[in-house]
Scaffold this motif. Structure first.
Motif, PDB file in Angstrom:
ATOM      1  N   ILE A   1      10.530   2.299 -22.083  1.00  0.00           N
ATOM      2  CA  ILE A   1       9.987   3.277 -21.108  1.00  0.00           C
ATOM      3  C   ILE A   1       8.265   2.984 -21.090  1.00  0.00           C
ATOM      4  CG2 ILE A   1       9.644   5.517 -20.414  1.00  0.00           C
ATOM      5  CD1 ILE A   1      12.277   6.227 -22.334  1.00  0.00           C
ATOM      6  N   GLN A   2       7.952   2.417 -20.082  1.00  0.00           N
ATOM      7  CA  GLN A   2       6.321   2.143 -20.247  1.00  0.00           C
ATOM      8  C   GLN A   2       5.892   2.500 -18.704  1.00  0.00           C
ATOM      9  OE1 GLN A   2       4.601   0.745 -22.497  1.00  0.00           O
ATOM     10  NE2 GLN A   2       6.332   0.675 -24.041  1.00  0.00           N
ATOM     11  N   MET A   3       5.058   3.603 -18.825  1.00  0.00           N
ATOM     12  CA  MET A   3       4.440   4.109 -17.589  1.00  0.00           C
ATOM     13  C   MET A   3       3.166   3.430 -17.493  1.00  0.00           C
ATOM     14  SD  MET A   3       4.573   6.254 -14.897  1.00  0.00           S
ATOM     15  CE  MET A   3       4.032   7.904 -14.428  1.00  0.00           C
ATOM     16  N   THR A   4       2.942   2.783 -16.365  1.00  0.00           N
ATOM     17  CA  THR A   4       1.934   1.794 -16.024  1.00  0.00           C
ATOM     18  C   THR A   4       0.935   2.188 -14.908  1.00  0.00           C
ATOM     19  OG1 THR A   4       3.151   0.130 -17.167  1.00  0.00           O
ATOM     20  CG2 THR A   4       1.032  -0.593 -16.034  1.00  0.00           C
ATOM     21  N   GLY A   5      -0.331   2.402 -14.921  1.00  0.00           N
ATOM     22  CA  GLY A   5      -1.164   2.367 -13.707  1.00  0.00           C
ATOM     23  C   GLY A   5      -1.932   1.275 -13.544  1.00  0.00           C
ATOM     24  N   ILE A   6      -2.061   0.677 -12.332  1.00  0.00           N
ATOM     25  CA  ILE A   6      -2.969  -0.261 -11.817  1.00  0.00           C
ATOM     26  C   ILE A   6      -3.770  -0.053 -10.895  1.00  0.00           C
ATOM     27  CG2 ILE A   6      -2.603  -2.752 -11.069  1.00  0.00           C
ATOM     28  CD1 ILE A   6       0.331  -2.660 -12.145  1.00  0.00           C
ATOM     29  N   ASN A   7      -5.125  -0.343 -11.139  1.00  0.00           N
ATOM     30  CA  ASN A   7      -6.005   0.033 -10.057  1.00  0.00           C
ATOM     31  C   ASN A   7      -6.239  -1.397  -9.255  1.00  0.00           C
ATOM     32  OD1 ASN A   7      -8.762   0.059  -8.707  1.00  0.00           O
ATOM     33  ND2 ASN A   7      -9.102   1.958 -10.325  1.00  0.00           N
ATOM     34  N   LEU A   8      -5.953  -1.269  -7.876  1.00  0.00           N
ATOM     35  CA  LEU A   8      -6.082  -2.488  -7.112  1.00  0.00           C
ATOM     36  C   LEU A   8      -7.377  -2.859  -6.695  1.00  0.00           C
ATOM     37  CD1 LEU A   8      -3.054  -1.029  -4.574  1.00  0.00           C
ATOM     38  CD2 LEU A   8      -2.794  -2.861  -6.165  1.00  0.00           C
ATOM     39  N   ARG A   9      -8.275  -2.201  -6.897  1.00  0.00           N
ATOM     40  CA  ARG A   9      -9.779  -2.655  -6.601  1.00  0.00           C
ATOM     41  C   ARG A   9     -10.555  -3.227  -7.924  1.00  0.00           C
ATOM     42  NH1 ARG A   9     -14.267   0.309  -7.402  1.00  0.00           N
ATOM     43  NH2 ARG A   9     -13.158   2.213  -7.904  1.00  0.00           N
ATOM     44  N   THR A  10     -10.153  -2.634  -9.081  1.00  0.00           N
ATOM     45  CA  THR A  10     -11.208  -3.166 -10.054  1.00  0.00           C
ATOM     46  C   THR A  10     -10.000  -4.065 -11.027  1.00  0.00           C
ATOM     47  OG1 THR A  10     -10.365  -1.171 -11.632  1.00  0.00           O
ATOM     48  CG2 THR A  10     -12.199  -0.884 -10.132  1.00  0.00           C
TER      49      THR A  10
ATOM     50  N   ASP B   1      -8.216  -2.816 -13.363  1.00  0.00           N
ATOM     51  CA  ASP B   1      -7.926  -2.061 -14.663  1.00  0.00           C
ATOM     52  C   ASP B   1      -6.575  -1.544 -14.756  1.00  0.00           C
ATOM     53  OD1 ASP B   1     -10.646  -1.582 -16.258  1.00  0.00           O
ATOM     54  OD2 ASP B   1     -11.135  -0.820 -14.175  1.00  0.00           O
ATOM     55  N   ALA B   2      -5.794  -1.515 -15.929  1.00  0.00           N
ATOM     56  CA  ALA B   2      -4.482  -0.979 -15.997  1.00  0.00           C
ATOM     57  C   ALA B   2      -4.436  -0.446 -17.139  1.00  0.00           C
ATOM     58  CB  ALA B   2      -3.602  -2.173 -15.791  1.00  0.00           C
ATOM     59  N   THR B   3      -3.492   0.572 -17.226  1.00  0.00           N
ATOM     60  CA  THR B   3      -3.181   1.292 -18.489  1.00  0.00           C
ATOM     61  C   THR B   3      -1.497   1.092 -18.707  1.00  0.00           C
ATOM     62  OG1 THR B   3      -5.414   2.671 -18.728  1.00  0.00           O
ATOM     63  CG2 THR B   3      -3.271   3.475 -19.680  1.00  0.00           C
ATOM     64  N   MET B   4      -1.163   1.080 -19.914  1.00  0.00           N
ATOM     65  CA  MET B   4       0.413   1.264 -20.139  1.00  0.00           C
ATOM     66  C   MET B   4       0.503   2.281 -21.057  1.00  0.00           C
ATOM     67  SD  MET B   4       1.282  -2.745 -21.037  1.00  0.00           S
ATOM     68  CE  MET B   4       0.037  -2.672 -22.232  1.00  0.00           C
ATOM     69  N   ILE B   5       1.413   3.311 -20.807  1.00  0.00           N
ATOM     70  CA  ILE B   5       1.632   4.504 -21.682  1.00  0.00           C
ATOM     71  C   ILE B   5       3.199   4.546 -22.287  1.00  0.00           C
ATOM     72  CG2 ILE B   5       1.512   6.949 -21.888  1.00  0.00           C
ATOM     73  CD1 ILE B   5      -0.144   7.090 -19.246  1.00  0.00           C
ATOM     74  N   GLY B   6       3.482   3.995 -23.354  1.00  0.00           N
ATOM     75  CA  GLY B   6       4.696   3.853 -23.978  1.00  0.00           C
ATOM     76  C   GLY B   6       5.184   5.182 -24.311  1.00  0.00           C
ATOM     77  N   ILE B   7       6.387   5.254 -23.970  1.00  0.00           N
ATOM     78  CA  ILE B   7       7.230   6.661 -24.522  1.00  0.00           C
ATOM     79  C   ILE B   7       8.420   6.016 -25.164  1.00  0.00           C
ATOM     80  CG2 ILE B   7       8.379   8.671 -23.561  1.00  0.00           C
ATOM     81  CD1 ILE B   7       5.473   8.138 -22.372  1.00  0.00           C
ATOM     82  N   PRO B   8       8.337   6.604 -26.528  1.00  0.00           N
ATOM     83  CA  PRO B   8       9.598   6.480 -27.528  1.00  0.00           C
ATOM     84  C   PRO B   8      10.785   6.930 -26.817  1.00  0.00           C
ATOM     85  CG  PRO B   8       7.848   7.133 -28.733  1.00  0.00           C
ATOM     86  CD  PRO B   8       7.297   7.318 -27.338  1.00  0.00           C
ATOM     87  N   ARG B   9      12.087   6.090 -26.866  1.00  0.00           N
ATOM     88  CA  ARG B   9      13.276   6.612 -26.016  1.00  0.00           C
ATOM     89  C   ARG B   9      13.802   7.720 -26.425  1.00  0.00           C
ATOM     90  NH1 ARG B   9      17.581   1.937 -27.812  1.00  0.00           N
ATOM     91  NH2 ARG B   9      17.907   2.725 -30.016  1.00  0.00           N
ATOM     92  N   ASP B  10      13.641   8.225 -27.628  1.00  0.00           N
ATOM     93  CA  ASP B  10      14.232   9.306 -28.322  1.00  0.00           C
ATOM     94  C   ASP B  10      13.307  10.623 -28.114  1.00  0.00           C
ATOM     95  OD1 ASP B  10      16.457   7.815 -29.202  1.00  0.00           O
ATOM     96  OD2 ASP B  10      15.624   7.468 -31.225  1.00  0.00           O
ATOM     97  N   SER B  11      12.398  10.314 -27.364  1.00  0.00           N
ATOM     98  CA  SER B  11      11.224  11.641 -27.143  1.00  0.00           C
ATOM     99  C   SER B  11      12.335  12.908 -26.711  1.00  0.00           C
ATOM    100  CB  SER B  11      10.288  11.486 -26.173  1.00  0.00           C
ATOM    101  OG  SER B  11       9.548  10.337 -26.797  1.00  0.00           O
ATOM    102  N   TYR B  12      12.117  13.881 -27.373  1.00  0.00           N
ATOM    103  CA  TYR B  12      13.111  15.050 -26.880  1.00  0.00           C
ATOM    104  C   TYR B  12      12.189  15.730 -25.841  1.00  0.00           C
ATOM    105  CZ  TYR B  12      16.629  18.714 -27.939  1.00  0.00           C
ATOM    106  OH  TYR B  12      17.533  19.696 -27.883  1.00  0.00           O
ATOM    107  N   VAL B  13      12.801  15.951 -24.631  1.00  0.00           N
ATOM    108  CA  VAL B  13      11.842  16.846 -23.585  1.00  0.00           C
ATOM    109  C   VAL B  13      13.038  17.585 -22.874  1.00  0.00           C
ATOM    110  CG1 VAL B  13      10.129  14.868 -23.550  1.00  0.00           C
ATOM    111  CG2 VAL B  13      12.018  14.737 -22.101  1.00  0.00           C
ATOM    112  N   ASN B  14      12.217  18.139 -22.150  1.00  0.00           N
ATOM    113  CA  ASN B  14      13.027  18.838 -20.960  1.00  0.00           C
ATOM    114  C   ASN B  14      13.385  17.860 -19.427  1.00  0.00           C
ATOM    115  OD1 ASN B  14      14.313  21.162 -19.635  1.00  0.00           O
ATOM    116  ND2 ASN B  14      12.596  20.849 -17.939  1.00  0.00           N
ATOM    117  N   ILE B  15      14.610  17.745 -19.443  1.00  0.00           N
ATOM    118  CA  ILE B  15      15.046  16.952 -18.191  1.00  0.00           C
ATOM    119  C   ILE B  15      15.455  17.835 -17.299  1.00  0.00           C
ATOM    120  CG2 ILE B  15      16.704  15.053 -17.307  1.00  0.00           C
ATOM    121  CD1 ILE B  15      16.705  14.041 -20.175  1.00  0.00           C
ATOM    122  N   PRO B  16      14.854  17.717 -15.913  1.00  0.00           N
ATOM    123  CA  PRO B  16      14.991  18.697 -15.064  1.00  0.00           C
ATOM    124  C   PRO B  16      16.513  18.691 -14.668  1.00  0.00           C
ATOM    125  CG  PRO B  16      13.063  17.340 -14.339  1.00  0.00           C
ATOM    126  CD  PRO B  16      13.580  16.858 -15.459  1.00  0.00           C
TER     127      PRO B  16
END
Length: 309
Positions: free
Chosen positions: A83-92, A94-109
């Motif tokens: 699970i990798q959330m990635t933001g990419i700036n088309l102009r500059t 720049d990019a950032t990857m946010i790794g989420i461990p797959r066993d993260s315990y969260v509320n799923i809608p």
């Protein structure tokens, strides 16, 4: 004359590349039949953007998922392995990857508290995107999902990847083992590198960081081949032939732009940390929500990580 002069420089090469990608994507949409849902080894769909969450139009947020679907199972209705959330700036670039461990315990809608990777099983890529977006505070514009076969095919199609490993470890698929530093990997070896966790001191957190190292290797390999005749065209055609998508050619074109925009030196990665515990008798990660939101807020509008992890 001015156009011809510009095309002889670096910006000209980038312009030619983007124009070629646009033509290839447009033609492919007309002549290549889409794969059936059952047969497609990869999926790309629009995200389910939540009300009140917004970001700059210069930035595209893509949630990259590795599905743990086995043969005969749907890649988009199995649990997520990467699970990798990635933001990419088309102009500059720049990019950032946010790794989420797959066993993260969260509320799923709609499903209560569960491991976050179960969201893909419960509701497919859109629900998975919503669950990850709720955690980091930024909803993805698109969700890309690849199964084991799809990932191997993509890596092999670009000639393998070189991954810098922070650890030395052994595995039967690579007789010489993985050493600290650069390792040239084929698709199957890269998949193992991205999935293994028991060989590392921080387990799931190091696995998520390794997945980011594989993504860096893929980007480096693609950027190294972009100016080779036919390289990008073959890659785009191969991707579309093996892709199940609800996107229009114009959206695929925008994502092709995003891929060519990322500068390796401007690509940053963070892993959402947390505490290890149990829930319902299963081992889980209780994610540091404050950290996840801080990273998401930092990179939301420009894809750039200014404050670090």
């Amino acid at each position: 004359m001015k156009v011809l002069t510009a095309l002889t420089g670096l910006h000209g090469r980038v312009l030619r590349r983007v124009l070629v990608l646009g033509v290839v994507l447009a033609l492919t949409a007309l002549v290549v039949p889409p794969p059936t849902f059952r047969d497609a080894p990869a999926s790309l769909v629009r995200g389910q953007v939540a009300a009140g969450v917004d970001h700059s139009r210069d930035v595209v947020w893509i949630l990259f998922l590795g599905s743990d679907a086995r043969p005969g199972q749907s890649i988009t209705r199995s649990r997520a392995d990467a699970i990798q959330m990635t933001g990419i700036n088309l102009r500059t670039g720049d990019a950032t990857m946010i790794g989420i461990p797959r066993d993260s315990y969260v509320n799923i809608p709609g499903h209560g508290s569960e491991k976050i990777n179960a969201a893909l099983y419960f509701g497919g890529p859109k629900l998975m995107g919503q669950a990850v977006g709720d955690l980091v505070g930024v909803q993805p514009d698109y969700v890309f999902t690849a199964g084991f076969d799809g990932f191997r095919q993509m890596v092999n199609a670009i000639g393998g990847v070189t991954v810098n490993s922070r650890f030395a470890f052994s595995d039967p698929v690579r007789p010489q083992g993985y050493r600290v530093g650069p390792n040239k990997l084929n698709g199957f070896q890269a998949m193992i590198f991205a999935r293994i966790r028991k060989s590392f001191p921080r387990g799931d957190f190091d696995r998520s960081a390794n997945q980011q190292d594989v993504m860096r290797g893929i980007l480096s390999q693609v950027r190294g081949g972009m100016d080779k005749p036919g390289f990008m065209e073959r890659g785009v055609l191969s991707a579309v032939r093996h892709l199940n998508t609800d996107l229009k050619p114009s959206e695929l074109y925008r994502l092709a732009q995003a891929g060519t925009a990322v500068e390796l030196r401007r690509l940053r990665g963070c892993v959402v940390l947390g505490g290890i515990g149990t829930a319902g008798g299963a081992s889980v990660v209780f994610p540091n929500v404050a950290q996840a939101r801080r990273i998401g807020n930092d990179a939301r509008d420009d894809g750039k990580l200014d404050r670090g992890c």
